[in-house]
Design a protein around this motif. Structure first.
Motif, PDB file in Angstrom:
ATOM      1  N   PHE A 203      28.909  41.708  37.650  1.00 52.88           N
ATOM      2  CA  PHE A 203      29.104  41.717  36.643  1.00 52.88           C
ATOM      3  C   PHE A 203      30.942  40.717  37.557  1.00 52.88           C
ATOM      4  O   PHE A 203      30.665  40.130  37.891  1.00 52.88           O
ATOM      5  N   MET A 204      31.604  41.476  35.861  1.00 53.47           N
ATOM      6  CA  MET A 204      32.963  39.992  36.093  1.00 53.47           C
ATOM      7  C   MET A 204      34.380  41.563  36.209  1.00 53.47           C
ATOM      8  O   MET A 204      34.422  42.221  35.394  1.00 53.47           O
ATOM      9  N   VAL A 205      34.939  41.201  36.570  1.00 47.50           N
ATOM     10  CA  VAL A 205      36.343  41.467  37.324  1.00 47.50           C
ATOM     11  C   VAL A 205      37.076  40.479  37.046  1.00 47.50           C
ATOM     12  O   VAL A 205      37.840  39.793  37.219  1.00 47.50           O
ATOM     13  N   ALA A 206      37.988  40.747  35.642  1.00 47.35           N
ATOM     14  CA  ALA A 206      39.097  40.459  34.985  1.00 47.35           C
ATOM     15  C   ALA A 206      40.557  40.636  34.884  1.00 47.35           C
ATOM     16  O   ALA A 206      40.814  41.483  33.883  1.00 47.35           O
ATOM     17  N   THR A 207      40.883  40.275  36.065  1.00 51.22           N
ATOM     18  CA  THR A 207      42.274  41.010  35.816  1.00 51.22           C
ATOM     19  C   THR A 207      42.859  40.062  36.733  1.00 51.22           C
ATOM     20  O   THR A 207      42.721  38.521  37.009  1.00 51.22           O
ATOM     21  N   GLU A 224      25.430  43.844  47.400  1.00 51.45           N
ATOM     22  CA  GLU A 224      24.831  42.475  47.339  1.00 51.45           C
ATOM     23  C   GLU A 224      24.603  42.356  45.453  1.00 51.45           C
ATOM     24  O   GLU A 224      24.590  41.347  45.556  1.00 51.45           O
ATOM     25  N   ALA A 225      25.992  42.517  44.899  1.00 55.16           N
ATOM     26  CA  ALA A 225      26.098  43.429  43.675  1.00 55.16           C
ATOM     27  C   ALA A 225      27.000  41.824  43.330  1.00 55.16           C
ATOM     28  O   ALA A 225      27.759  40.494  44.326  1.00 55.16           O
ATOM     29  N   GLU A 226      26.341  40.582  42.497  1.00 59.54           N
ATOM     30  CA  GLU A 226      27.330  39.652  42.309  1.00 59.54           C
ATOM     31  C   GLU A 226      27.904  39.017  41.719  1.00 59.54           C
ATOM     32  O   GLU A 226      27.917  39.912  39.728  1.00 59.54           O
ATOM     33  N   ILE A 227      29.302  39.185  41.883  1.00 60.66           N
ATOM     34  CA  ILE A 227      30.626  39.770  40.560  1.00 60.66           C
ATOM     35  C   ILE A 227      31.117  38.338  40.681  1.00 60.66           C
ATOM     36  O   ILE A 227      30.915  37.097  41.699  1.00 60.66           O
ATOM     37  N   SER A 228      31.853  38.065  39.880  1.00 62.23           N
ATOM     38  CA  SER A 228      32.729  37.210  38.749  1.00 62.23           C
ATOM     39  C   SER A 228      34.226  37.747  38.809  1.00 62.23           C
ATOM     40  O   SER A 228      34.594  38.734  38.417  1.00 62.23           O
ATOM     41  N   PHE A 229      35.072  36.353  39.150  1.00 57.11           N
ATOM     42  CA  PHE A 229      36.524  36.502  38.712  1.00 57.11           C
ATOM     43  C   PHE A 229      37.153  36.174  37.280  1.00 57.11           C
ATOM     44  O   PHE A 229      36.303  34.656  37.192  1.00 57.11           O
ATOM     45  N   GLY A 230      37.385  37.161  36.126  1.00 56.19           N
ATOM     46  CA  GLY A 230      38.155  36.020  35.599  1.00 56.19           C
ATOM     47  C   GLY A 230      39.574  36.364  35.310  1.00 56.19           C
ATOM     48  O   GLY A 230      40.528  37.820  35.610  1.00 56.19           O
ATOM     49  N   MET A 231      40.763  34.928  34.748  1.00 57.27           N
ATOM     50  CA  MET A 231      41.414  35.437  34.454  1.00 57.27           C
ATOM     51  C   MET A 231      41.765  34.585  32.913  1.00 57.27           C
ATOM     52  O   MET A 231      40.749  34.234  32.996  1.00 57.27           O
ATOM     53  N   LEU A 232      42.964  34.965  32.656  1.00 59.02           N
ATOM     54  CA  LEU A 232      43.139  34.312  30.812  1.00 59.02           C
ATOM     55  C   LEU A 232      44.112  33.109  31.579  1.00 59.02           C
ATOM     56  O   LEU A 232      44.655  32.466  32.165  1.00 59.02           O
TER      57      LEU A 232
END
Ligand SMILES: Cc1cc2nc3c(=O)[nH]c(=O)nc-3n(C[C@H](O)[C@H](O)[C@H](O)COP(=O)(O)OP(=O)(O)OC[C@H]3O[C@@H](n4cnc5c(N)ncnc54)[C@H](O)[C@@H]3O)c2cc1C
Length: 284
Positions: A203-207, A224-232
């Motif tokens: 999932f993506m944490v977009a903040t 174990e989760a594959e996380i990504s980060f999102g920003m504007l």
């Protein structure tokens, strides 16, 4: 020059910080530069609330071209599509035919497709539209933590093997459907994020909220989760590039001529953050 003329120019100049330019090539060029800093992009063709079929077909063509270009240039980039841009405010059939064409072309070209989330009047149909498309690890949907329904939506979306991009939410909503304060939206973001760490593989944490980002980094160490980060794009790029040294990071990068609605949402948030900063420094 009138005050409105000056503020119009100022707003356009500010929007230029957040938007790549008018053409696909502008978004691709900026993505190339982001990729050099280990950061991907989420490219969005600006446009929403489209009620003219010809315009939604133009958006479809633009996304098809964009997907091919991302693949050809081997960029680390995904795309973000707004449901009302591809036909949801026209009729269901237009939206579902367009969405399925985008998803199927993207799968062939190995490009990830995000579905953006708009006003809550579209939430139910946007989720249905997302679920109507194939989900083979190359599509995901945005969920807004300011909506009271979102925790429930995430639970059912995860049962269908969905990939979630979690955001706080950017539209004006009634308190019957949304939490009225940023603090409540932030608390709900943290609750949904905990659920994702327990029940989602990716999932993506977009903040831009550093407290939430730090919380996510801490939780990811035990998961174990594959996380990504999102920003504007244009808000905290320096911080994003630093984060990208150790994490998977993407910057949301719009292009096109229809910058007004997007620009106003960012401007409203910029004004809010200035007000918050001022209140922290003002005498009690
Ligand atoms: C990758 C990505 C995709 C998104 N997709 C969607 C979507 O599909 N639907 C939707 O409704 N929303 C979407 N959003 C927007 C989101 O809902 C928020 O409106 C936006 O991210 C601001 O909230 P925040 O989580 O950063 O927290 P906030 O509490 O609003 O902000 C945290 C801090 O970030 C900084 N900040 C935030 N915005 C600005 C700004 N404009 N200028 C300067 N500083 C700022 C301030 O320092 C502020 O204190 C997306 C956001 C991202 C990052």
């Amino acid at each position: 020059m009138s005050i409105t003329g000056i503020s119009g120019i100022l707003e356009k100049a500010l929007a230029g910080r957040w938007i790549a330019g008018e053409k696909i090539e502008d978004a691709l060029e900026i993505t190339e530069r982001m990729n050099l800093r280990n950061t991907g992009s989420i490219i969005n063709y600006l446009g929403e609330s489209i009620t003219d079929k010809k315009k939604s077909n133009e958006a479809l063509e633009k996304y098809m071209e964009l997907i091919s270009a991302i693949n050809k240039k081997k960029l680390k980039a995904s795309i973000a599509v707004k449901p009302t841009q591809i036909g949801l405010s026209i009729d269901w059939k237009t939206a579902s035919v367009n969405y399925s064409k985008i998803v199927s072309h993207a799968r062939k070209k190995n490009v990830f497709v995000w579905m953006d989330m708009e006003e809550s009047i579209y939430t139910e149909r946007s989720i249905a539209l997302y679920l109507s498309g194939a989900r083979n690890g190359n599509t995901g949907i945005c969920i807004q933590s300011y909506l009271r329904r979102s925790l429930h939506d995430v639970k059912s979306l995860l049962e269908e093997g969905s990939i979630i991009r979690l955001v706080k939410g950017a539209y004006k909503e009634d308190s019957s459907s949304a939490f009225p304060t940023r603090a409540e939206a932030t608390a709900n973001f943290a609750s949904i994020m905990s659920l994702l760490f327990k029940n989602s593989e990716r999932f993506m944490v977009a903040t831009h909220d550093k407290g939430l980002i730090e919380k996510a980094i801490k939780m990811s160490k035990k998961s174990e989760a594959e996380i990504s980060f999102g920003m504007l794009n244009g808000i905290m790029n320096g911080y994003a590039y630093e984060l990208a040294k150790n994490h998977d990071v993407y910057l949301y990068l719009p292009f096109g001529k229809e910058w007004v609605a997007y620009g106003y949402r960012r401007l409203k948030e910029l004004r809010n953050s200035i007000l918050i900063a001022r209140s922290l420094f003002s005498k009690q």
